[in-house]
Design a protein around this motif. Structure first.
Motif, PDB file in Angstrom:
ATOM      1  N   UNK A  96       0.974  -1.374  -0.030  1.00 38.15           N
ATOM      2  CA  UNK A  96      -0.023   0.139  -0.028  1.00 38.15           C
ATOM      3  C   UNK A  96       0.842   1.278   0.059  1.00 38.15           C
ATOM      4  N   UNK A  97       0.415   2.296  -0.380  1.00 38.93           N
ATOM      5  CA  UNK A  97       0.836   3.795  -0.273  1.00 38.93           C
ATOM      6  C   UNK A  97       1.518   3.911   1.061  1.00 38.93           C
ATOM      7  N   UNK A  98       2.744   4.386   1.104  1.00 34.76           N
ATOM      8  CA  UNK A  98       3.296   4.556   2.815  1.00 34.76           C
ATOM      9  C   UNK A  98       2.630   5.670   3.173  1.00 34.76           C
ATOM     10  N   UNK A 113       8.574  -1.032   3.750  1.00 34.47           N
ATOM     11  CA  UNK A 113       7.552  -0.076   3.236  1.00 34.47           C
ATOM     12  C   UNK A 113       8.657   0.734   2.148  1.00 34.47           C
ATOM     13  N   UNK A 114       7.945   0.980   1.112  1.00 37.46           N
ATOM     14  CA  UNK A 114       8.861   1.796   0.004  1.00 37.46           C
ATOM     15  C   UNK A 114       8.802   3.079   0.465  1.00 37.46           C
ATOM     16  N   UNK A 173       8.325  12.712   2.282  1.00 38.88           N
ATOM     17  CA  UNK A 173       7.239  12.563   2.887  1.00 38.88           C
ATOM     18  C   UNK A 173       6.796  11.125   3.389  1.00 38.88           C
ATOM     19  N   UNK A 174       7.128  10.079   2.476  1.00 35.19           N
ATOM     20  CA  UNK A 174       6.865   8.714   2.941  1.00 35.19           C
ATOM     21  C   UNK A 174       7.781   8.437   3.963  1.00 35.19           C
ATOM     22  N   UNK A 224      18.955   9.196   4.508  1.00 37.94           N
ATOM     23  CA  UNK A 224      19.525   9.833   5.726  1.00 37.94           C
ATOM     24  C   UNK A 224      18.154  10.173   6.328  1.00 37.94           C
ATOM     25  N   UNK A 225      16.903  10.618   6.037  1.00 36.94           N
ATOM     26  CA  UNK A 225      15.967  10.737   6.827  1.00 36.94           C
ATOM     27  C   UNK A 225      15.133   9.626   7.329  1.00 36.94           C
TER      28      UNK A 225
END
Length: 463
Positions: A31-33, A56-57, A62-63, A95-96
């Motif tokens: 599903x969309x992360x 999760x991709x 934002x994701x 990095x995030x």
């Protein structure tokens, strides 16, 4: 009997991978992360089925940031399994994610190197060294973040996403796949960072097995012992996806190689877990069956006798027991017999069909259409399972034809190097079609794409 390869231990959140620890089972959300509710629900289904890590991709910042919300929600409900961020094309996102997740997967093919053009590039030794220095500087910055936040890393090489730089110097070879990985591992080792897991994946089981074996040899030469994650990428769905996974993953497991696995099926992710678990459980028996089958090879034929409580287990056991023998061309023919009186497990037609499927999975003999389809992820912007069904219904009679069905461009064109045609998600509601690696039509509306693909196939076959 094989013994398990001795590896170092990577700590990923509250679990340890490698060493004497159990072989870990994992899957990836589709599903969309950004959909927190959907991600939490799917992660719970994966974990409830027995998954020990959930990936999760994270295609953008934002994701990556939303991983914190997903993690918080899961932990509040008592789900403490590690979450993994899957990063491609943007090192800044890694990095995030490293500040928010227990583990980050980076792909050497697109971490720093630019997107593939599939063109041969000429590098002098000085230019090549300069590219490696650029990689070194960027990766060290990431490693320092991971050290600070106790974040593990997966160095995940995919056959379908090797960089133009690697392809130009090493070609489309296991040696190139391994060197793509080793460039990164040498930096991790020098920097004293040990929470690293490695994966080398391909949709072609022969390439996957040969590359992992070669990587183990190279790591041994350079005194590296990182744990290994195994998987056959874009394995497909249904029986074919299970058999292909059992051939590739099973070949290595019966050699004692592998510390964590994922069976990549074009199905709901929780459906992958029981299959992966069964492969792990079958290691001792299939190792014995493999030795017996090898000793009994005669007239280029492997004769395999086995029993199982159900048809899926029977298929997995057969594929796992002979995978390495076929990949190594110890024989090119296979005869399977059942030791049970259960007619559903002893039908001559079913056993012959299973043998043919295993031979096809090992790239020896093609008796039906080959589908190279990904399991989907948060990048997939069309209904993958419905599309696979439509394409299969229209092309299943084309024996020997290879069709790639990919959710996005991460591995799309590259993993389809082995395919005759490709159907690749290009954006929301848009599909690009390929003949081999050549894009023959871009950004087709999704509702037209399957028919256009069939049109191209028919036109080529009539030419």
């Amino acid at each position: 009997m094989s013994t398990r390869r001795i590896s170092s231990v990577a700590h990923v959140g509250n679990i340890a991978i490698g060493g004497d620890n159990p072989i870990r089972i994992q899957s990836m959300a589709t599903v969309d992360t950004n959909d927190t509710e959907g991600c939490v629900a799917q992660a719970k289904r994966i974990i409830d089925a027995g998954g020990e890590l959930v990936r999760f991709t994270t295609q953008g910042t934002r994701e990556a940031k939303n991983m914190a919300n997903i993690s918080q929600r899961l932990k509040a409900d008592g789900y403490t399994q590690p979450l993994v961020a899957d990063v491609h094309f943007n090192a800044n996102v890694a990095d995030v994610a490293a500040q928010l997740c227990e583990k980050v997967r980076i792909n050497p093919g697109n971490y720093v190197d630019p997107a593939r053009t599939f063109k041969h590039l000429e590098y002098t030794d000085e230019e090549y060294a300069a590219e490696l220095q650029r990689l070194d500087e960027r990766l060290v910055s990431f490693i320092n973040i991971c050290k600070e936040h106790h974040t593990a890393v997966r160095v995940g090489v995919n056959h379908g996403s090797l960089s133009d730089r690697i392809m130009s110097r090493y070609g489309d070879t296991p040696e190139g796949i391994v060197e793509s990985c080793m460039e990164f591992l040498r930096i991790f080792k020098r920097e004293g960072f040990g929470d690293v897991v490695i994966s080398i994946k391909a949709s072609n089981t022969v390439v996957m097995v040969q590359s992992v074996r070669l990587l183990v040899q190279q790591m041994d030469k350079e005194d590296m012992h990182y744990p290994l994650h195994l998987g056959v990428t874009e394995a497909g769905e249904g029986e074919d996806g299970r058999i292909k996974s059992a051939v590739g993953i099973g070949a290595l497991l019966t050699e004692g190689i592998g510390d964590t696995i994922r069976v990549s099926l074009s199905e709901e992710p929780e459906a992958e877990i029981p299959v992966a678990r069964k492969l792990v459980e079958l290691i001792p028996e299939c190792t014995r069956l493999r030795a017996k089958a090898e000793a009994g090879i005669k007239d280029d034929t492997i004769t395999l006798e086995l029993d199982a409580p159900d048809w899926e287990t029977f298929q997995l056991k057969a594929a796992m027991a002979v995978g390495a023998l076929l990949i190594d061309h110890k024989a090119t023919k296979l005869v399977i017999s059942s030791q049970t009186s259960n007619t559903s497990l002893s039908s001559e037609a079913s056993l012959t069909s299973l043998a043919d499927s295993i031979l096809q999975a090992a790239r020896i003999k093609f008796t039906k259409t080959e589908y190279i389809s990904c399991p989907g992820c948060g990048r997939t912007l069309y209904n993958l399972q419905e599309t696979i069904a439509k394409i299969k219904a229209a092309t299943s009679h084309l024996v020997g034809l290879k069709i790639g069905i990919m959710g996005c461009i991460v591995n799309g064109p590259g993993e389809m190097a082995d395919a005759d045609y490709g159907y690749v998600g290009a954006g929301r509601g848009k599909i690009s079609l390929y003949r081999g690696k050549e894009c023959i039509e871009k950004n087709i509306p999704e509702e037209e794409a399957v028919e256009r693909l069939l049109q191209f196939i028919n036109e080529d076959r009539q030419a």
